[in-house]
Design an enzyme around this catalytic site. Structure first.
Site, PDB file in Angstrom:
ATOM      1  N   HIS A   1      -2.745   6.411   4.668  1.00 30.39           N
ATOM      2  CA  HIS A   1      -1.302   6.433   4.895  1.00 30.39           C
ATOM      3  C   HIS A   1      -0.728   7.766   4.413  1.00 30.39           C
ATOM      4  O   HIS A   1      -1.127   8.286   3.367  1.00 30.39           O
ATOM      5  CB  HIS A   1      -0.608   5.308   4.115  1.00 30.39           C
ATOM      6  CG  HIS A   1      -0.843   3.933   4.656  1.00 30.39           C
ATOM      7  ND1 HIS A   1      -1.551   3.684   5.808  1.00 30.39           N
ATOM      8  CD2 HIS A   1      -0.438   2.718   4.194  1.00 30.39           C
ATOM      9  CE1 HIS A   1      -1.574   2.370   6.030  1.00 30.39           C
ATOM     10  NE2 HIS A   1      -0.909   1.773   5.064  1.00 30.39           N
TER      11      HIS A   1
ATOM     12  N   CYS B   1       0.814  -1.217   0.000  1.00 33.66           N
ATOM     13  CA  CYS B   1       0.000   0.000   0.000  1.00 33.66           C
ATOM     14  C   CYS B   1       0.852   1.274   0.000  1.00 33.66           C
ATOM     15  O   CYS B   1       0.561   2.231  -0.724  1.00 33.66           O
ATOM     16  CB  CYS B   1      -0.963  -0.007   1.177  1.00 33.66           C
ATOM     17  SG  CYS B   1      -0.221  -0.470   2.750  1.00 33.66           S
TER      18      CYS B   1
END
Length: 341
Positions: A244, A132
């Site tokens: 994130h 990710c």
């Protein structure tokens, strides 16, 4: 004419997100199967906001023959056991685990960055979805690399608890609640308390002192973008539910100033530049949730090196970091390799 698609690991965070993204993007589907472990058989999952409910089928007994695409979001264990079985049955696997990413016969794809690599999928009938944190970073780096050639990247990540699955999110919630009501804080999923704290440790430690998460960012960036780029990473878990963030320092081969970089990023596919250089003129994780873009802010020159730049990068890790990227790979696969009349 549509495709027969199976979502493996349909009850997890990423699997449910895959179903939502397939519905949102109106992926051409003739038949859709929700597949999970034996303990989830019969559990119903929703196909996005369509109102259609799917009963989960047992991965151990699922016959992939006749299915076109399988989106795997079940982890390395099930991927090791069942992805080759699906691939051998003629179903193209798009796997979200780390298991096949560095296999030289398996393309590692971010569609905005290296779409041509998908042509090699037939070697094993498996395509890998990247980590990710890597996915959002290379989306931001690609247009800058094309413009000035990246020599070196130093990245520090601020990764949300959803990257550790539902158990990670639950632990953040439970610990936060415990602190507010004066209960004892229990540590189970993470190595230390995550509520009101940061943990500079994601995945297992390697012999050189780095973690496997940091290693993934290094080797995956090289495979996706350019093997000549030097990358060093520090990956940190932060008390955020979804999204994130990354602080990225870039050193280029050729001159590229902040203003020119912002002009390039404004036009880059998959990138949303928000950099107002004022209070609140940047993106934080809470603003990116549910969005597929990779947001870039805080673009500025780094005067400490020749041809240096700093950027701030934020993305929904369940979307671009996992589910959305997998569906984009499926769309690319359909356009280039599995076209149906």
């Amino acid at each position: 004419m549509g495709y027969r698609v199976a979502v493996v690991g349909a009850t997890g965070n990423v699997g449910r997100e895959m179903l939502a993204v397939l519905a949102e993007r109106e992926f051409p589907i003739d038949e859709l199967a929700a597949v999970a472990s034996s303990r989830s058989v019969g559990t119903e999952v929703e196909f996005g906001d369509t109102g259609k409910m799917l009963k989960c089928r047992n991965i151990d007994h699922f016959d992939f023959a006749g299915w076109d695409i399988a989106l795997f979001a079940a982890g390395s264990g099930p991927a090791k056991e069942h992805a080759p079985r699906a691939a051998a049955a003629g179903c193209v696997v798009i796997d979200n685990s780390s298991l096949y990413r560095m296999d030289p016969d398996v393309p590692l794809i971010v569609p905005e960055v290296n779409p041509d690599a998908i042509d090699g999928y037939s070697a094993r009938n498996i395509i890998a979805n990247p980590n990710c944190s890597t996915a959002q970073m290379v989306v931001a780096l690609k247009p800058l690399h094309d413009a000035a050639g990246i020599k070196r990247v130093v990245v520090s990540t601020y990764q949300s608890t959803s990257g550790a699955g539902k158990a990670g999110m639950d632990e953040l919630f439970q610990q936060s609640r415990a602190i507010f009501v004066g209960d004892q804080v229990e540590v189970q999923k993470f190595t230390k308390q995550i509520a009101f704290n940061v943990i500079p440790h994601i995945d297992s430690f390697l012999d050189d002192g780095s973690t496997k998460e940091e290693w993934k960012m290094v080797v995956e960036t090289k495979k996706i973008l350019d093997p000549k780029i030097k990358v060093t990473a520090t990956c940190v878990r932060v008390p955020v539910f979804v999204g994130h963030s990354e602080s990225i320092n870039i050193e280029f081969e050729r001159e590229l100033g902040a203003e020119q970089a912002m002009d390039i990023l404004r036009e880059a596919p998959g990138v949303m530049l928000i950099d107002k250089r004022e209070d609140g003129g940047y993106v934080t994780p809470i603003e990116c949730v549910g969005d597929g873009a990779t947001y870039v802010s805080r673009v500025r020159d780094d005067p400490t090196v020749e041809n240096g730049l700093n950027i701030w990068c934020v993305s929904d890790n369940l979307r671009k970091g996992a589910a959305l990227n997998a569906v984009q790979i499926a769309e690319l696969l359909g356009r280039r390799c599995l076209q149906k009349g």
